[in-house]
Write a protein that holds these residues in place. Structure first.
Motif, short mmCIF file in Angstrom:
data_model
loop_
_atom_site.label_atom_id
_atom_site.label_comp_id
_atom_site.label_asym_id
_atom_site.label_seq_id
_atom_site.Cartn_x
_atom_site.Cartn_y
_atom_site.Cartn_z
N UNK A 143 -7.67 -14.24 -0.87
CA UNK A 143 -8.20 -14.42 -2.25
C UNK A 143 -7.49 -13.63 -3.03
N UNK A 144 -7.32 -12.46 -2.81
CA UNK A 144 -6.45 -11.63 -3.76
C UNK A 144 -5.13 -12.25 -4.03
N UNK A 145 -4.39 -12.58 -3.06
CA UNK A 145 -2.99 -13.08 -3.21
C UNK A 145 -3.05 -14.42 -4.03
N UNK A 146 -4.12 -15.33 -4.08
CA UNK A 146 -4.19 -16.36 -4.94
C UNK A 146 -4.57 -16.14 -6.18
N UNK A 147 -5.47 -15.09 -6.24
CA UNK A 147 -5.59 -14.49 -7.71
C UNK A 147 -4.28 -14.03 -8.22
N UNK B 114 -4.30 -5.26 -3.90
CA UNK B 114 -5.36 -5.14 -3.26
C UNK B 114 -5.02 -6.17 -2.19
N UNK B 115 -4.29 -7.31 -2.04
CA UNK B 115 -4.23 -7.86 -1.15
C UNK B 115 -3.31 -7.12 0.03
N UNK B 116 -2.56 -6.44 -0.11
CA UNK B 116 -1.79 -5.59 0.59
C UNK B 116 -2.68 -4.64 1.48
N UNK B 117 -3.72 -4.06 0.55
CA UNK B 117 -4.56 -3.25 1.11
C UNK B 117 -5.41 -3.77 1.98
N UNK B 118 -5.95 -4.91 1.80
CA UNK B 118 -6.82 -5.76 2.66
C UNK B 118 -6.21 -5.87 3.97
N UNK B 119 -4.93 -6.53 3.92
CA UNK B 119 -4.44 -6.98 5.25
C UNK B 119 -2.75 -6.24 5.14
N UNK B 120 -2.50 -5.32 5.57
CA UNK B 120 -1.10 -4.80 5.45
C UNK B 120 -0.15 -5.59 6.08
N UNK B 121 -0.50 -6.59 7.06
CA UNK B 121 0.36 -7.08 8.04
C UNK B 121 0.90 -8.46 7.26
N UNK B 122 0.15 -8.73 5.87
CA UNK B 122 0.54 -10.26 5.41
C UNK B 122 1.83 -10.01 4.53
N UNK B 123 3.00 -10.63 5.18
CA UNK B 123 4.27 -10.38 4.73
C UNK B 123 4.28 -11.15 3.26
#
Length: 99
Positions: free
Chosen positions: A59-63, A82-91
């Protein structure tokens, strides 16, 4: 003569194995599945859903992507962080943050 015996033994060994494929080792299958698996958890209805951190990161990445298209770069950066903080493995979130 020795070469002919070796070739005969090799072809006999190949013929005796039949046409059934050889299954890969269990650890290879487990490693491949782990690389391709999205973290999920069971929901009360019995269906699978993304883990909470993964869903929040998406959701943060889409925003962030919407804000970047609107050229609101400072806000997009905050959303990507915020997206990286929520999921640090999301390249993808890391790559978007680098753009």
């Amino acid at each position: 003569m020795a070469a002919a015996i070796a070739v005969g033994a090799a072809t006999s060994w190949l013929r005796d194995r039949g046409s059934a494929p050889v299954a890969p080792s269990g650890w290879i299958v487990d490693a491949a599945n782990a690389l391709n698996r999205t973290p999920i958890h069971a929901t009360p209805g019995g269906t699978a859903a993304p883990a909470p951190g993964v869903a929040a990161a998406r959701q943060h990445a889409l925003t962030g992507q919407q804000l970047r298209v609107q050229r609101r770069f400072a806000e997009a950066e905050s959303a990507y962080r915020a997206a990286v903080a929520a999921d640090p493995t999301d390249a993808d979130s890391w790559a978007d943050l680098a753009d």
